[in-house]
Design a protein around this motif. Sequence first.
Motif, PDB file in Angstrom:
ATOM      1  N   ARG A  51       0.711  -1.230   0.039  1.00  0.00           N
ATOM      2  CA  ARG A  51       0.029   0.161  -0.244  1.00  0.00           C
ATOM      3  C   ARG A  51       0.771   1.247   0.006  1.00  0.00           C
ATOM      4  NH1 ARG A  51      -3.053  -0.177   4.744  1.00  0.00           N
ATOM      5  NH2 ARG A  51      -1.723   1.360   5.644  1.00  0.00           N
ATOM      6  N   ASN A  52       2.061   1.296   0.694  1.00  0.00           N
ATOM      7  CA  ASN A  52       3.047   2.505   0.808  1.00  0.00           C
ATOM      8  C   ASN A  52       3.475   2.480  -0.543  1.00  0.00           C
ATOM      9  OD1 ASN A  52       2.408   3.163   3.559  1.00  0.00           O
ATOM     10  ND2 ASN A  52       4.264   2.285   4.154  1.00  0.00           N
ATOM     11  N   ARG A  53       3.956   1.513  -0.983  1.00  0.00           N
ATOM     12  CA  ARG A  53       4.598   1.595  -2.474  1.00  0.00           C
ATOM     13  C   ARG A  53       3.388   2.276  -3.286  1.00  0.00           C
ATOM     14  NH1 ARG A  53       4.905  -0.023  -7.204  1.00  0.00           N
ATOM     15  NH2 ARG A  53       7.364  -0.156  -8.301  1.00  0.00           N
ATOM     16  N   SER A  54       2.349   1.644  -3.326  1.00  0.00           N
ATOM     17  CA  SER A  54       1.326   2.184  -4.169  1.00  0.00           C
ATOM     18  C   SER A  54       1.124   3.730  -4.125  1.00  0.00           C
ATOM     19  CB  SER A  54      -0.029   1.169  -4.264  1.00  0.00           C
ATOM     20  OG  SER A  54       0.056   0.271  -4.591  1.00  0.00           O
ATOM     21  N   ILE A  55       0.842   4.033  -2.892  1.00  0.00           N
ATOM     22  CA  ILE A  55       0.756   5.539  -2.766  1.00  0.00           C
ATOM     23  C   ILE A  55       1.932   6.493  -3.082  1.00  0.00           C
ATOM     24  CG2 ILE A  55       0.689   7.198  -0.905  1.00  0.00           C
ATOM     25  CD1 ILE A  55      -0.937   4.964   0.840  1.00  0.00           C
ATOM     26  N   ARG A  71       3.626  16.595   3.906  1.00  0.00           N
ATOM     27  CA  ARG A  71       3.362  15.205   4.868  1.00  0.00           C
ATOM     28  C   ARG A  71       1.899  14.999   4.719  1.00  0.00           C
ATOM     29  NH1 ARG A  71       6.397  12.730   8.602  1.00  0.00           N
ATOM     30  NH2 ARG A  71       5.179  11.305   9.955  1.00  0.00           N
ATOM     31  N   VAL A  72       1.110  16.081   4.794  1.00  0.00           N
ATOM     32  CA  VAL A  72      -0.456  16.003   4.992  1.00  0.00           C
ATOM     33  C   VAL A  72      -0.820  15.018   3.686  1.00  0.00           C
ATOM     34  CG1 VAL A  72      -2.500  17.073   4.784  1.00  0.00           C
ATOM     35  CG2 VAL A  72      -0.701  17.923   6.359  1.00  0.00           C
ATOM     36  N   VAL A  73      -0.272  15.434   2.462  1.00  0.00           N
ATOM     37  CA  VAL A  73      -0.788  14.705   1.215  1.00  0.00           C
ATOM     38  C   VAL A  73      -0.589  13.160   1.417  1.00  0.00           C
ATOM     39  CG1 VAL A  73      -0.153  14.395  -1.225  1.00  0.00           C
ATOM     40  CG2 VAL A  73      -0.059  16.706  -0.232  1.00  0.00           C
ATOM     41  N   LEU A  74       0.541  12.533   1.899  1.00  0.00           N
ATOM     42  CA  LEU A  74       0.545  11.042   2.226  1.00  0.00           C
ATOM     43  C   LEU A  74      -0.217  10.844   3.463  1.00  0.00           C
ATOM     44  CD1 LEU A  74       4.717  10.841   1.850  1.00  0.00           C
ATOM     45  CD2 LEU A  74       2.771  10.177   0.219  1.00  0.00           C
ATOM     46  N   GLU A  75      -0.454  11.349   4.447  1.00  0.00           N
ATOM     47  CA  GLU A  75      -0.952  11.201   5.503  1.00  0.00           C
ATOM     48  C   GLU A  75      -2.729  10.940   5.192  1.00  0.00           C
ATOM     49  OE1 GLU A  75      -0.039  14.259   8.670  1.00  0.00           O
ATOM     50  OE2 GLU A  75       1.455  12.997   9.262  1.00  0.00           O
ATOM     51  N   LYS A  76      -3.116  11.662   4.162  1.00  0.00           N
ATOM     52  CA  LYS A  76      -4.538  11.486   3.867  1.00  0.00           C
ATOM     53  C   LYS A  76      -4.774  10.398   3.002  1.00  0.00           C
ATOM     54  CE  LYS A  76      -5.931  16.424   3.634  1.00  0.00           C
ATOM     55  NZ  LYS A  76      -6.205  17.411   2.543  1.00  0.00           N
ATOM     56  N   LYS A  77      -3.536   9.750   2.388  1.00  0.00           N
ATOM     57  CA  LYS A  77      -3.948   8.665   1.798  1.00  0.00           C
ATOM     58  C   LYS A  77      -3.483   7.378   2.498  1.00  0.00           C
ATOM     59  CE  LYS A  77      -2.794  10.693  -2.735  1.00  0.00           C
ATOM     60  NZ  LYS A  77      -3.871  10.417  -3.591  1.00  0.00           N
ATOM     61  N   ARG A  78      -3.611   7.490   3.923  1.00  0.00           N
ATOM     62  CA  ARG A  78      -3.072   6.383   4.942  1.00  0.00           C
ATOM     63  C   ARG A  78      -1.618   5.798   4.716  1.00  0.00           C
ATOM     64  NH1 ARG A  78      -7.234   2.716   3.805  1.00  0.00           N
ATOM     65  NH2 ARG A  78      -6.155   1.360   5.243  1.00  0.00           N
ATOM     66  N   PHE A  79      -0.712   6.816   4.328  1.00  0.00           N
ATOM     67  CA  PHE A  79       0.752   6.308   4.209  1.00  0.00           C
ATOM     68  C   PHE A  79       1.276   5.954   5.615  1.00  0.00           C
ATOM     69  CE2 PHE A  79       5.264   6.852   3.624  1.00  0.00           C
ATOM     70  CZ  PHE A  79       5.447   6.045   2.667  1.00  0.00           C
ATOM     71  N   SER A  80       1.659   4.883   5.814  1.00  0.00           N
ATOM     72  CA  SER A  80       2.265   4.465   7.112  1.00  0.00           C
ATOM     73  C   SER A  80       3.741   4.610   7.056  1.00  0.00           C
ATOM     74  CB  SER A  80       2.340   3.071   7.345  1.00  0.00           C
ATOM     75  OG  SER A  80       0.909   2.731   7.519  1.00  0.00           O
ATOM     76  N   PHE A  81       4.370   5.807   7.781  1.00  0.00           N
ATOM     77  CA  PHE A  81       5.656   6.062   7.792  1.00  0.00           C
ATOM     78  C   PHE A  81       6.582   5.081   8.369  1.00  0.00           C
ATOM     79  CE2 PHE A  81       3.519   9.939   6.681  1.00  0.00           C
ATOM     80  CZ  PHE A  81       4.357  10.850   5.658  1.00  0.00           C
ATOM     81  N   LYS A  82       5.950   4.387   9.392  1.00  0.00           N
ATOM     82  CA  LYS A  82       6.943   3.533  10.140  1.00  0.00           C
ATOM     83  C   LYS A  82       7.116   2.162   9.597  1.00  0.00           C
ATOM     84  CE  LYS A  82       3.375   1.265  13.237  1.00  0.00           C
ATOM     85  NZ  LYS A  82       3.183   1.002  14.616  1.00  0.00           N
ATOM     86  N   TYR A  83       6.350   2.050   8.545  1.00  0.00           N
ATOM     87  CA  TYR A  83       6.712   0.806   7.784  1.00  0.00           C
ATOM     88  C   TYR A  83       7.816   1.020   6.508  1.00  0.00           C
ATOM     89  CZ  TYR A  83       3.540  -1.381  10.642  1.00  0.00           C
ATOM     90  OH  TYR A  83       2.822  -1.810  11.875  1.00  0.00           O
ATOM     91  N   TYR A  97      14.478   6.542   3.547  1.00  0.00           N
ATOM     92  CA  TYR A  97      13.560   5.354   3.816  1.00  0.00           C
ATOM     93  C   TYR A  97      13.069   4.779   2.694  1.00  0.00           C
ATOM     94  CZ  TYR A  97      13.716   7.346   8.678  1.00  0.00           C
ATOM     95  OH  TYR A  97      14.126   7.773   9.851  1.00  0.00           O
ATOM     96  N   TYR A  98      13.270   3.403   2.579  1.00  0.00           N
ATOM     97  CA  TYR A  98      12.731   2.756   1.015  1.00  0.00           C
ATOM     98  C   TYR A  98      11.795   1.902   1.223  1.00  0.00           C
ATOM     99  CZ  TYR A  98      16.883   4.101  -1.500  1.00  0.00           C
ATOM    100  OH  TYR A  98      17.902   5.062  -2.149  1.00  0.00           O
ATOM    101  N   VAL A  99      10.880   2.110   0.268  1.00  0.00           N
ATOM    102  CA  VAL A  99       9.770   0.731   0.064  1.00  0.00           C
ATOM    103  C   VAL A  99      10.000   0.148  -1.255  1.00  0.00           C
ATOM    104  CG1 VAL A  99       7.319   0.230  -0.130  1.00  0.00           C
ATOM    105  CG2 VAL A  99       8.024   1.937   1.703  1.00  0.00           C
ATOM    106  N   TYR A 100      10.763  -0.871  -1.132  1.00  0.00           N
ATOM    107  CA  TYR A 100      11.192  -1.277  -2.621  1.00  0.00           C
ATOM    108  C   TYR A 100      11.953  -0.373  -3.116  1.00  0.00           C
ATOM    109  CZ  TYR A 100       7.784  -4.597  -0.830  1.00  0.00           C
ATOM    110  OH  TYR A 100       7.126  -5.625  -0.085  1.00  0.00           O
ATOM    111  N   ASP A 101      11.565   0.066  -4.312  1.00  0.00           N
ATOM    112  CA  ASP A 101      12.296   1.112  -5.091  1.00  0.00           C
ATOM    113  C   ASP A 101      11.844   2.393  -5.122  1.00  0.00           C
ATOM    114  OD1 ASP A 101       9.546   0.562  -6.034  1.00  0.00           O
ATOM    115  OD2 ASP A 101      10.277   0.772  -8.345  1.00  0.00           O
ATOM    116  N   PHE A 102      11.130   2.717  -3.797  1.00  0.00           N
ATOM    117  CA  PHE A 102      10.649   4.158  -3.857  1.00  0.00           C
ATOM    118  C   PHE A 102      11.558   4.528  -2.479  1.00  0.00           C
ATOM    119  CE2 PHE A 102       7.495   3.311  -6.800  1.00  0.00           C
ATOM    120  CZ  PHE A 102       7.271   4.459  -7.417  1.00  0.00           C
ATOM    121  N   ALA A 103      11.718   5.741  -2.449  1.00  0.00           N
ATOM    122  CA  ALA A 103      12.520   6.443  -1.001  1.00  0.00           C
ATOM    123  C   ALA A 103      11.797   7.954  -0.915  1.00  0.00           C
ATOM    124  CB  ALA A 103      13.942   6.441  -1.318  1.00  0.00           C
ATOM    125  N   TRP A 104      11.959   7.811   0.364  1.00  0.00           N
ATOM    126  CA  TRP A 104      11.479   9.295   0.930  1.00  0.00           C
ATOM    127  C   TRP A 104      12.305   9.842   2.112  1.00  0.00           C
ATOM    128  CZ3 TRP A 104       9.118   5.090   2.677  1.00  0.00           C
ATOM    129  CH2 TRP A 104       8.691   4.900   4.345  1.00  0.00           C
TER     130      TRP A 104
END
Length: 119
Positions: A51-55, A71-83, A97-104
């Motif tokens: 789900r994080n990667r899709s967001i 940050r609000v943009v990701l929070e509204k989409k239910r992005f989980s920053f701790k994963y 922080y990476y989720v597969y091939d994406f980083a933030w």
Amino acid sequence: MNEIKCKICSKLLVGRNDKLFCSVKCKNYYHVNLRKVTDKEVKELDTILHRNRSILLEVLGKRKGQITVERVVLEKKRFSFKYHTHLYVNSKGKTYYYVYDFAWMEFSNDAILIIRKEK
């Protein structure tokens, strides 16, 4: 002499001293149940990571490179920053922080830099 018992049925084991189970049935029972517990935990985490990667993919879109969003943009989409799958600290001490091939990367003013790693 130490008496070693089966992990499942507690029967006294005969044979090698490193034996853990008395039979193939006990061994299979142990591993099948271990896999069930593991699969449930892994599935929950994998769902969150996907789900994080899709967001991140949705927010970045077809752009190459990177984008900065609030940050609000990701929070509204239910992005989980701790994963995340892994992290990288650059020479300046900034953490990506990476989720597969994406980083933030988080900035102090609640801005988030999103980057897609090139193949």
